[in-house]
Design a protein around this motif. Structure first.
Motif, mmCIF file in Angstrom:
data_model
loop_
_atom_site.group_PDB
_atom_site.id
_atom_site.type_symbol
_atom_site.label_atom_id
_atom_site.label_comp_id
_atom_site.label_asym_id
_atom_site.label_seq_id
_atom_site.Cartn_x
_atom_site.Cartn_y
_atom_site.Cartn_z
ATOM 1 N N ARG A 117 -88.898 -62.895 -19.024
ATOM 2 C CA ARG A 117 -87.941 -63.561 -18.983
ATOM 3 C C ARG A 117 -86.548 -63.284 -19.947
ATOM 4 O O ARG A 117 -85.585 -63.429 -19.705
ATOM 5 C CB ARG A 117 -87.950 -65.135 -18.868
ATOM 6 N N LEU B 220 -83.345 -61.382 -18.541
ATOM 7 C CA LEU B 220 -82.592 -62.318 -17.604
ATOM 8 C C LEU B 220 -81.294 -62.503 -17.998
ATOM 9 O O LEU B 220 -80.240 -63.304 -17.585
ATOM 10 C CB LEU B 220 -83.343 -63.395 -16.886
ATOM 11 N N PRO C 254 -82.121 -67.534 -14.369
ATOM 12 C CA PRO C 254 -81.905 -67.069 -15.760
ATOM 13 C C PRO C 254 -82.059 -68.479 -16.816
ATOM 14 O O PRO C 254 -81.946 -68.155 -17.965
ATOM 15 C CB PRO C 254 -80.671 -66.299 -16.128
ATOM 16 N N PRO D 85 -82.603 -67.713 -21.220
ATOM 17 C CA PRO D 85 -83.882 -67.649 -20.802
ATOM 18 C C PRO D 85 -85.119 -67.721 -21.724
ATOM 19 O O PRO D 85 -86.052 -68.039 -21.438
ATOM 20 C CB PRO D 85 -84.052 -66.067 -20.196
#
Length: 425
Positions: free
Chosen positions: A60, A63, A137, A204
């Motif tokens: 993540r 993002l 995000p 994120p």
């Protein structure tokens, strides 16, 4: 005989009736709570497997580039854009009842707290959804349970439940969510509770605040709802500013504490230390229960930390047990308010819970639950949450009496919360 509290349900126009899924014909098919949690995992790319989940959270980080640099860069949303309806089919799907059933043959309120928390997060993701982004995000987490007011003593385990909700106010990085719960009786859904949660959006990695889409009211009714959200924010600031951890009690509160002190002095002695418990009273130090939870991976949320709904459920159940023990009868939850999530609870933590009866009035019992994590390596304790629950007992309960100054502050704080709840409902 207990009088039933009445809910004031704030209904949005029927045009807001937006569903997650729809049937191909006839009435829309509402999603259930398992679909809500599945949708949340898809939105952030979480995995149901513990090891894969850790890797997914690492991915993540990429993002970050999708985050807005300014709130003005995000398209505004309407209240109906985030409106969701979700079903809990306790009546039509008996196989799921066991999870929600308590020994009194009614629904476990702690499970409802978990469902409200999940739904509130999904509503906020619906508000911030960008069609061009398959994964969000944003890391949206619960910051505060402002209030949950109930108008039914009993939630039946064999009747379908419907949750509705939408974003009702937006700041720059925070969102207020209003949710309602209704239960099916005689072919119609009747109100059970109203809930107001505050969610915050973070990056994120869940480290820094992130901007969210602004909200535009479309009608006088929606403008009133939005204004109420702003007022709720100001009330929270005022309540925090006047906290007894920061400010001295008012003159009236000081008199209350001194009267309690005088009424508990032993008149047979000339001593400030000799105290005597009045009739039909309980010392505050004798009105508490404690518990401990080992935070296993099973209770993690989509961001690899312990699910806030799980924390609320455990705190409520300990608070209920404390009220039950104190009142010597089955207590019923009336209200939940001012649950602040001060810091996340990591998987593997030792969670210590302490429930205290801090104020009583007639049939009402105000319970405060303090939760903290214990680090076995450093031997440090860190507060994670403070929970406030208002219960009503079937019979009048003894008066709780503080003995020390610290207990007197807990008593006054409980009295403040109780007064705010009674005013609200």
């Amino acid at each position: 005989m207990l009088t039933e509290l009445l809910c004031t349900m704030r209904k949005l126009p029927s045009v807001l009736a937006r569903k997650l899924t729809s049937g191909t014909s006839g009435s829309p098919v509402l999603p259930d709570m398992s679909e809500v949690r599945s949708r949340l995992r898809d939105i952030v790319g979480a995995s149901t497997n513990w090891r894969d989940h850790v890797q997914a959270m690492q991915e993540r980080k990429a993002l970050h580039t999708l985050l807005a640099k300014r709130q003005e860069d995000l398209p505004p949303r309407r209240m109906k854009d985030s409106y969701l309806e979700v079903i809990l089919p306790l009546g039509s799907q008996p196989e799921i009842r066991e999870k929600y059933l308590n020994v009194h043959n009614s629904v476990r309120f702690g499970r409802i707290l978990e469902d409200l928390d999940s739904l509130g997060v999904l509503i906020c993701y619906t508000h911030t959804k960008q069609e061009t982004q398959p994964r969000s995000p944003l890391s949206i987490v619960t910051a505060l349970v402002d209030k949950i007011n109930l108008c039914k003593k009993i939630i039946y385990p064999d009747c379908d439940i419907k949750f509705t909700g939408n974003v009702s106010w937006v700041g720059r990085t925070s969102m207020e969510v209003k949710m309602h719960m209704l239960q099916l009786h005689g072919g119609d859904y009747s109100p059970v509770l109203d809930a107001t949660f505050v969610m915050v959006a973070r990056d994120p990695e869940n480290k820094r605040p992130a901007f969210v889409n602004p909200l535009i009211p479309e009608s006088p009714e929606e403008e009133e709802i939005f204004k109420q959200g702003e007022l709720n924010k100001l009330k929270r600031i005022d309540f925090s500013t006047a906290s007894l951890l920061k400010m001295a009690p008012t003159a009236e509160e000081r008199n209350i504490v001194h009267d309690i002190f005088l009424n508990t002095l032993d008149t047979r002695t000339v001593s400030f230390r000799s105290r005597k418990l009045p009739p039909n009273s309980v010392w505050m130090e004798d009105a508490k229960l404690k518990g401990l939870q080992i935070c296993h991976p099973q209770e993690r949320n989509i961001f690899n930390r312990i699910f806030g709904g799980f924390l609320m459920r455990k705190a409520f159940e300990l608070g209920w047990a404390t009220a039950c023990s104190y009142g010597s009868s089955r207590p019923f939850i009336v209200s939940v308010d001012d649950i602040m999530f001060q810091r996340p609870v990591e998987v593997g933590s030792l969670l210590l819970l302490s429930a205290q009866v801090c104020y009583t009035e007639k049939n009402y019992i105000q319970v405060r639950v303090h939760s903290e994590v214990y680090d076995a390596d450093t031997r440090e304790h860190q507060t994670t949450n403070i929970f406030h629950f208002t219960f009503i007992s079937e019979n009048e309960v003894p008066r709780v009496i503080p003995k020390t100054y610290g207990e007197s502050m807990l008593y006054l704080d409980g009295k403040r919360h109780f007064a705010a709840i009674m005013k609200d409902i």
